[in-house]
Design a protein around this motif. Structure first.
Motif, PDB file in Angstrom:
ATOM      1  N   GLN A  37      13.006  -3.634  -4.489  1.00  0.00           N
ATOM      2  CA  GLN A  37      13.577  -2.464  -4.870  1.00  0.00           C
ATOM      3  C   GLN A  37      15.006  -2.642  -5.440  1.00  0.00           C
ATOM      4  O   GLN A  37      15.964  -2.961  -4.322  1.00  0.00           O
ATOM      5  N   LEU A  43      10.401   0.364  -7.766  1.00  0.00           N
ATOM      6  CA  LEU A  43       9.726  -0.886  -7.268  1.00  0.00           C
ATOM      7  C   LEU A  43       9.102  -1.784  -8.237  1.00  0.00           C
ATOM      8  O   LEU A  43       8.206  -0.967  -9.043  1.00  0.00           O
ATOM      9  N   PHE A  90      10.065  -5.076  -0.235  1.00  0.00           N
ATOM     10  CA  PHE A  90       8.985  -4.391   0.600  1.00  0.00           C
ATOM     11  C   PHE A  90       7.654  -5.114   0.648  1.00  0.00           C
ATOM     12  O   PHE A  90       7.214  -5.506  -0.667  1.00  0.00           O
ATOM     13  N   PRO A 100      -4.725   3.554  -1.044  1.00  0.00           N
ATOM     14  CA  PRO A 100      -3.348   3.739  -1.015  1.00  0.00           C
ATOM     15  C   PRO A 100      -2.695   2.186  -0.319  1.00  0.00           C
ATOM     16  O   PRO A 100      -3.341   1.767   0.303  1.00  0.00           O
ATOM     17  N   LEU A 101      -1.410   2.076  -0.748  1.00  0.00           N
ATOM     18  CA  LEU A 101      -0.571   1.228  -0.249  1.00  0.00           C
ATOM     19  C   LEU A 101       0.252   1.559   1.050  1.00  0.00           C
ATOM     20  O   LEU A 101       0.589   2.715   1.304  1.00  0.00           O
ATOM     21  N   PHE A 103       3.246   0.327   3.301  1.00  0.00           N
ATOM     22  CA  PHE A 103       4.259  -0.491   3.288  1.00  0.00           C
ATOM     23  C   PHE A 103       5.052  -0.796   4.357  1.00  0.00           C
ATOM     24  O   PHE A 103       5.215  -0.316   5.655  1.00  0.00           O
ATOM     25  N   GLY A 104       5.562  -2.083   4.480  1.00  0.00           N
ATOM     26  CA  GLY A 104       6.406  -2.517   5.811  1.00  0.00           C
ATOM     27  C   GLY A 104       7.922  -1.844   5.743  1.00  0.00           C
ATOM     28  O   GLY A 104       7.968  -1.045   4.856  1.00  0.00           O
ATOM     29  N   ASN A 105       8.463  -2.133   6.596  1.00  0.00           N
ATOM     30  CA  ASN A 105      10.028  -1.348   6.716  1.00  0.00           C
ATOM     31  C   ASN A 105      10.869  -1.892   5.656  1.00  0.00           C
ATOM     32  O   ASN A 105      11.966  -1.577   5.547  1.00  0.00           O
ATOM     33  N   GLY A 106      10.419  -3.024   5.140  1.00  0.00           N
ATOM     34  CA  GLY A 106      11.372  -3.997   4.085  1.00  0.00           C
ATOM     35  C   GLY A 106      12.340  -4.774   4.831  1.00  0.00           C
ATOM     36  O   GLY A 106      12.634  -4.915   6.009  1.00  0.00           O
TER      37      GLY A 106
ATOM     38  N   GLN B  33      -1.130   7.939  -7.655  1.00  0.00           N
ATOM     39  CA  GLN B  33      -0.778   8.143  -6.170  1.00  0.00           C
ATOM     40  C   GLN B  33       0.500   8.625  -6.058  1.00  0.00           C
ATOM     41  O   GLN B  33       1.491   8.189  -7.106  1.00  0.00           O
ATOM     42  N   TYR B  35       4.033   8.967  -3.527  1.00  0.00           N
ATOM     43  CA  TYR B  35       4.857   8.386  -2.161  1.00  0.00           C
ATOM     44  C   TYR B  35       6.070   8.998  -2.367  1.00  0.00           C
ATOM     45  O   TYR B  35       6.653   9.468  -3.021  1.00  0.00           O
ATOM     46  N   GLN B  37      10.017   8.390  -0.015  1.00  0.00           N
ATOM     47  CA  GLN B  37      10.894   7.358   0.656  1.00  0.00           C
ATOM     48  C   GLN B  37      12.020   8.171   1.160  1.00  0.00           C
ATOM     49  O   GLN B  37      12.648   8.539   0.251  1.00  0.00           O
ATOM     50  N   HIS B  42      10.857   3.555   4.082  1.00  0.00           N
ATOM     51  CA  HIS B  42       9.879   2.749   3.080  1.00  0.00           C
ATOM     52  C   HIS B  42       9.129   3.772   2.645  1.00  0.00           C
ATOM     53  O   HIS B  42       8.878   4.917   3.302  1.00  0.00           O
ATOM     54  N   PRO B  43       8.466   3.555   1.320  1.00  0.00           N
ATOM     55  CA  PRO B  43       7.527   4.488   0.857  1.00  0.00           C
ATOM     56  C   PRO B  43       6.388   4.675   1.930  1.00  0.00           C
ATOM     57  O   PRO B  43       5.882   3.897   2.223  1.00  0.00           O
ATOM     58  N   PHE B  45       2.663   6.896   1.796  1.00  0.00           N
ATOM     59  CA  PHE B  45       1.545   7.763   0.865  1.00  0.00           C
ATOM     60  C   PHE B  45       1.499   8.914   1.087  1.00  0.00           C
ATOM     61  O   PHE B  45       1.682   9.434   2.421  1.00  0.00           O
ATOM     62  N   GLN B  48      -3.617  11.050  -3.234  1.00  0.00           N
ATOM     63  CA  GLN B  48      -4.138  10.350  -4.392  1.00  0.00           C
ATOM     64  C   GLN B  48      -5.054  11.169  -5.165  1.00  0.00           C
ATOM     65  O   GLN B  48      -5.808  12.200  -4.580  1.00  0.00           O
ATOM     66  N   PHE B  88       7.841   8.823  -5.508  1.00  0.00           N
ATOM     67  CA  PHE B  88       7.409   7.909  -6.698  1.00  0.00           C
ATOM     68  C   PHE B  88       5.777   8.374  -7.021  1.00  0.00           C
ATOM     69  O   PHE B  88       4.935   8.533  -5.993  1.00  0.00           O
TER      70      PHE B  88
END
Lengths: 112, 111
Positions: A37, A43, A90, A100-101, A103-106, B33, B35, B37, B42-43, B45, B48, B88
Motif C-alpha cells: 500500500q 492496494l 499487508f 472476504p479477505l 488482513f494482517g496488521n501490516g 466487496q 472494506y 481502513q 488495516h483494511p 471487511f 459483499q 475500498f
C-alpha cells in the motif's frame, strides 16, 4: 484479526539487503495474498497463493519472491531491497474463492 | 486487465452530512466487496454484494450493486467522527478469486 499475524511490524533495511516479511494464519485458509500500500496507489497485489505449493504473480511482483510450503505460512522476500520498495505490506487470507479477505496488521518497511 | 476505479479520492464533510463513494469496473463483476481502513490500521471487511441490483444496509451505511454488475456505491447517512477512514471497493470477475481493489476514498469528518 488475531488469526493472521505479520512480523515484524516495522523494519528498516538498507538498499541491497535481503529481507523477509512473515505472515502466519491460524484459520487454515486456502488462499493467501500479499499487497503493498502506497499513497495514491491503494492496494496493489504482489503475489497470491491458492494452496500450499501453489503461488502466482500479481501486478507488482518484480523484486519479490514468495513460498508456501505450509498452508499457514506465506513469507514474502525482497531479494535485494530498493528504495522503491519502501511501503506498507499487508498479508491477507480468505477461506475460499469469492470469500472476504482477512488482513494482517501490516509491516511498515523502510529501505534506506 | 480488470480495472476498478473509485471516486472521489478524498472527501471532507461536516459531521452530520452524508457521504457517498462510487466504484466502477471495466468488466462485469461476479461480486464486489467493501472494506474500511482506519488511519494507521488495516483494511477490514464490511460487506459483499453478489446479485445484480442488490442493496444492503448496515445501520447508517447503504451499499448498492449496479444492475449491470459493473458499478457499486457506498452511502453513509449523517456521518460521525467514527466514520473517518479510507473505504475500498474490491471486485472479482471472470471466475478469478483475485479481488482487484480500487484506490480508495478517504473520508475526513470535521466535528
Amino acid at each position: 484479526d488475531a488469526g493472521i499475524t505479520q512480523s515484524p511490524r516495522y523494519k528498516i533495511t538498507e538498499t541491497g539487503r535481503q529481507v523477509t516479511l512473515m505472515c502466519h494464519q491460524t484459520w487454515s485458509h486456502s488462499y493467501m495474498f500479499w499487497y503493498r500500500q502506497d499513497l495514491g496507489h491503494g492496494l496493489r497485489l504482489i503475489y497470491y497463493s491458492a494452496a500450499a505449493d501453489i503461488t502466482d504473480k500479481g501486478e507488482v511482483s518484480d523484486g519479490y519472491v514468495v513460498s508456501r510450503s505450509k498452508t499457514e505460512n506465506f513469507p514474502l522476500t525482497l531479494e535485494s531491497a530498493t528504495r522503491s520498495q519502501t511501503s506498507v505490506y499487508f498479508c491477507a487470507s480468505s477461506e475460499t474463492d469469492n470469500s472476504p479477505l482477512h488482513f494482517g496488521n501490516g509491516t511498515r518497511l523502510t529501505v534506506t | 486487465g480488470q480495472q476498478v476505479m473509485q471516486i472521489p479520492q478524498y472527501q471532507h464533510v461536516q459531521e452530520g452530512e452524508d457521504f457517498t463513494t462510487y466504484c466502477n469496473s471495466s468488466t462485469t463483476l461476479s461480486n464486489i466487496q467493501w472494506y474500511k481502513q482506519r488511519p494507521g490500521g488495516h483494511p477490514v471487511f464490511l460487506i459483499q454484494l453478489v446479485k445484480s441490483g442488490e442493496v444492503k444496509k448496515q445501520k447508517r451505511l447503504t451499499f448498492q450493486f449496479g444492475e449491470a454488475k459493473k458499478n457499486s456505491s457506498l452511502h453513509i447517512t449523517a456521518t460521525q467522527t467514527t466514520d473517518v477512514g479510507t473505504y475500498f471497493c474490491a471486485g472479482e470477475s471472470g471466475g478469478s478469486y483475485i479481488p482487484t481493489f480500487g484506490r480508495g476514498t478517504s473520508l475526513i469528518v470535521h466535528p
